[in-house]
Write a protein that holds these residues in place. Sequence first.
Motif, PDB file in Angstrom:
ATOM      1  N   LEU A 186      54.969  40.163  59.011  1.00  0.00           N
ATOM      2  CA  LEU A 186      55.461  38.854  58.603  1.00  0.00           C
ATOM      3  C   LEU A 186      54.287  37.904  58.427  1.00  0.00           C
ATOM      4  O   LEU A 186      53.310  37.968  59.189  1.00  0.00           O
ATOM      5  CB  LEU A 186      56.428  38.300  59.661  1.00  0.00           C
ATOM      6  N   TYR A 187      54.392  37.043  57.432  1.00  0.00           N
ATOM      7  CA  TYR A 187      53.351  36.027  57.227  1.00  0.00           C
ATOM      8  C   TYR A 187      53.364  35.049  58.396  1.00  0.00           C
ATOM      9  O   TYR A 187      54.415  34.516  58.780  1.00  0.00           O
ATOM     10  CB  TYR A 187      53.593  35.276  55.916  1.00  0.00           C
ATOM     11  N   ASN A 188      52.187  34.801  58.957  1.00  0.00           N
ATOM     12  CA  ASN A 188      52.042  33.859  60.062  1.00  0.00           C
ATOM     13  C   ASN A 188      51.388  32.581  59.525  1.00  0.00           C
ATOM     14  O   ASN A 188      50.203  32.585  59.184  1.00  0.00           O
ATOM     15  CB  ASN A 188      51.167  34.466  61.165  1.00  0.00           C
ATOM     16  N   TYR A 251      56.882  39.388  53.840  1.00  0.00           N
ATOM     17  CA  TYR A 251      57.246  40.293  54.932  1.00  0.00           C
ATOM     18  C   TYR A 251      57.546  41.674  54.360  1.00  0.00           C
ATOM     19  O   TYR A 251      57.824  41.840  53.170  1.00  0.00           O
ATOM     20  CB  TYR A 251      58.444  39.781  55.733  1.00  0.00           C
ATOM     21  N   CYS A 252      57.503  42.683  55.225  1.00  0.00           N
ATOM     22  CA  CYS A 252      57.844  44.051  54.852  1.00  0.00           C
ATOM     23  C   CYS A 252      58.008  44.831  56.148  1.00  0.00           C
ATOM     24  O   CYS A 252      57.905  44.266  57.243  1.00  0.00           O
ATOM     25  CB  CYS A 252      56.778  44.679  53.956  1.00  0.00           C
ATOM     26  N   ARG A 253      58.239  46.126  56.009  1.00  0.00           N
ATOM     27  CA  ARG A 253      58.398  46.969  57.198  1.00  0.00           C
ATOM     28  C   ARG A 253      57.780  48.330  56.912  1.00  0.00           C
ATOM     29  O   ARG A 253      57.939  48.863  55.808  1.00  0.00           O
ATOM     30  CB  ARG A 253      59.878  47.129  57.521  1.00  0.00           C
ATOM     31  N   ILE A 254      57.096  48.895  57.891  1.00  0.00           N
ATOM     32  CA  ILE A 254      56.457  50.201  57.722  1.00  0.00           C
ATOM     33  C   ILE A 254      57.028  51.183  58.736  1.00  0.00           C
ATOM     34  O   ILE A 254      57.082  50.907  59.940  1.00  0.00           O
ATOM     35  CB  ILE A 254      54.932  50.089  57.862  1.00  0.00           C
ATOM     36  N   ASP A 255      57.489  52.333  58.228  1.00  0.00           N
ATOM     37  CA  ASP A 255      58.104  53.355  59.064  1.00  0.00           C
ATOM     38  C   ASP A 255      57.138  54.507  59.291  1.00  0.00           C
ATOM     39  O   ASP A 255      56.377  54.884  58.392  1.00  0.00           O
ATOM     40  CB  ASP A 255      59.385  53.885  58.409  1.00  0.00           C
ATOM     41  N   ALA A 256      57.201  55.069  60.479  1.00  0.00           N
ATOM     42  CA  ALA A 256      56.294  56.166  60.835  1.00  0.00           C
ATOM     43  C   ALA A 256      56.970  57.066  61.858  1.00  0.00           C
ATOM     44  O   ALA A 256      58.104  56.819  62.288  1.00  0.00           O
ATOM     45  CB  ALA A 256      54.988  55.594  61.393  1.00  0.00           C
ATOM     46  N   ARG A 257      56.281  58.141  62.220  1.00  0.00           N
ATOM     47  CA  ARG A 257      56.746  59.051  63.270  1.00  0.00           C
ATOM     48  C   ARG A 257      55.698  59.139  64.363  1.00  0.00           C
ATOM     49  O   ARG A 257      54.495  59.170  64.090  1.00  0.00           O
ATOM     50  CB  ARG A 257      56.971  60.464  62.717  1.00  0.00           C
ATOM     51  N   ILE A 258      56.165  59.154  65.614  1.00  0.00           N
ATOM     52  CA  ILE A 258      55.290  59.459  66.741  1.00  0.00           C
ATOM     53  C   ILE A 258      55.342  60.975  66.939  1.00  0.00           C
ATOM     54  O   ILE A 258      56.416  61.538  67.156  1.00  0.00           O
ATOM     55  CB  ILE A 258      55.761  58.794  68.046  1.00  0.00           C
ATOM     56  N   LYS A 259      54.211  61.630  66.865  1.00  0.00           N
ATOM     57  CA  LYS A 259      54.179  63.079  67.032  1.00  0.00           C
ATOM     58  C   LYS A 259      54.066  63.452  68.499  1.00  0.00           C
ATOM     59  O   LYS A 259      53.176  62.989  69.204  1.00  0.00           O
ATOM     60  CB  LYS A 259      52.995  63.679  66.259  1.00  0.00           C
TER      61      LYS A 259
END
Length: 342
Positions: A186-188, A251-259
Amino acid sequence: MTIEEFKEMQNSIKGKTIAIVYIFEGETSKGFEHYDIWQSDVISEWLLAIQENACHPLILDVRTFIQKAMDKSLPHIDFVINLNAGNKILSTLGLVPSVCSFLDIPCIPCNTVSIISGEHKGIANCIANSMNLNLPNNNPPADKSIFRPYNFGSSRGVVKGISKYSNKSGVYQEFIKGYDITTPLLYNPISGKLEALPTVMYYPENKDINWFFNEDVKEKRGGYKKKIVEIDPKIEAEYIKLANNLGINCYCRIDARIKCDSSNEWEQIVKSPIPASKIFFIEINPMPTLKKNINFHNSIDSINENSNFFELYNQYRIDHVSNTQTGFILLCSIIANIKAKY
């Protein structure tokens, strides 16, 4: 920007007209077919956010917005909130921000280039790979793979370990055993740049490391839990660079995986900031859903004194008797667009 300047900026936007451009479910154009449509729960959330910031809402469907834009019959509009998402044809996602560009009206959350580049998983993965983010291996054996269509969101069409999808257009990658995480950006206004909000992790109640957040899970909204976790600050910095490279400024959202190889290993990993070596980039969402109980809101609710947003968000809640997470996101996005012009 100081807190006092932030308060002054809040006052300066009062009375602005903000258009919500949404998808009319009765739209019949073949090029406008959707696999998903944001409905009243999302539209009403943005309506409240606009009024919360003492601005005037204007609600238009996409076709009406475009027609009025072309025949010059639109009333004055200061900002547009783009709720045209879930298109089956990726190019159609660019309709609203392209018209906004033509009219020189700021479009929230981002422009056409950002949407197309981010929503196309192949392009986004190439950019992420060029930045040396960890990505799952490409084209693994079918029984160890996961397929994601290039342009669908909400986990639509995501299939694990099935080879019959080998003729479909999309990303084929190794399935990473572990759990899903998502990091909102998010922009601060205080720092004048995008910053990371707390990361939200999803994990099944049985802690099965072969579980993933698929379409059925999203629709049923059950069988899993959420947890706020810390990730390596270096990864947050790389996420911000990625968003900047895509031209995202609100703003945006980034998805990932914890291995991890077991739930026991996971329990040890999350006791401290999750190391970069355990985090695998999956996708960036330049138009994340904003509504009650969604991950972006969960993240904002978990802001504490260690967050760069702590003082800012507290001030927002002081200044607004009725305050929502979406209202705060909207104000930050408006300021981001104002600053981008100067």
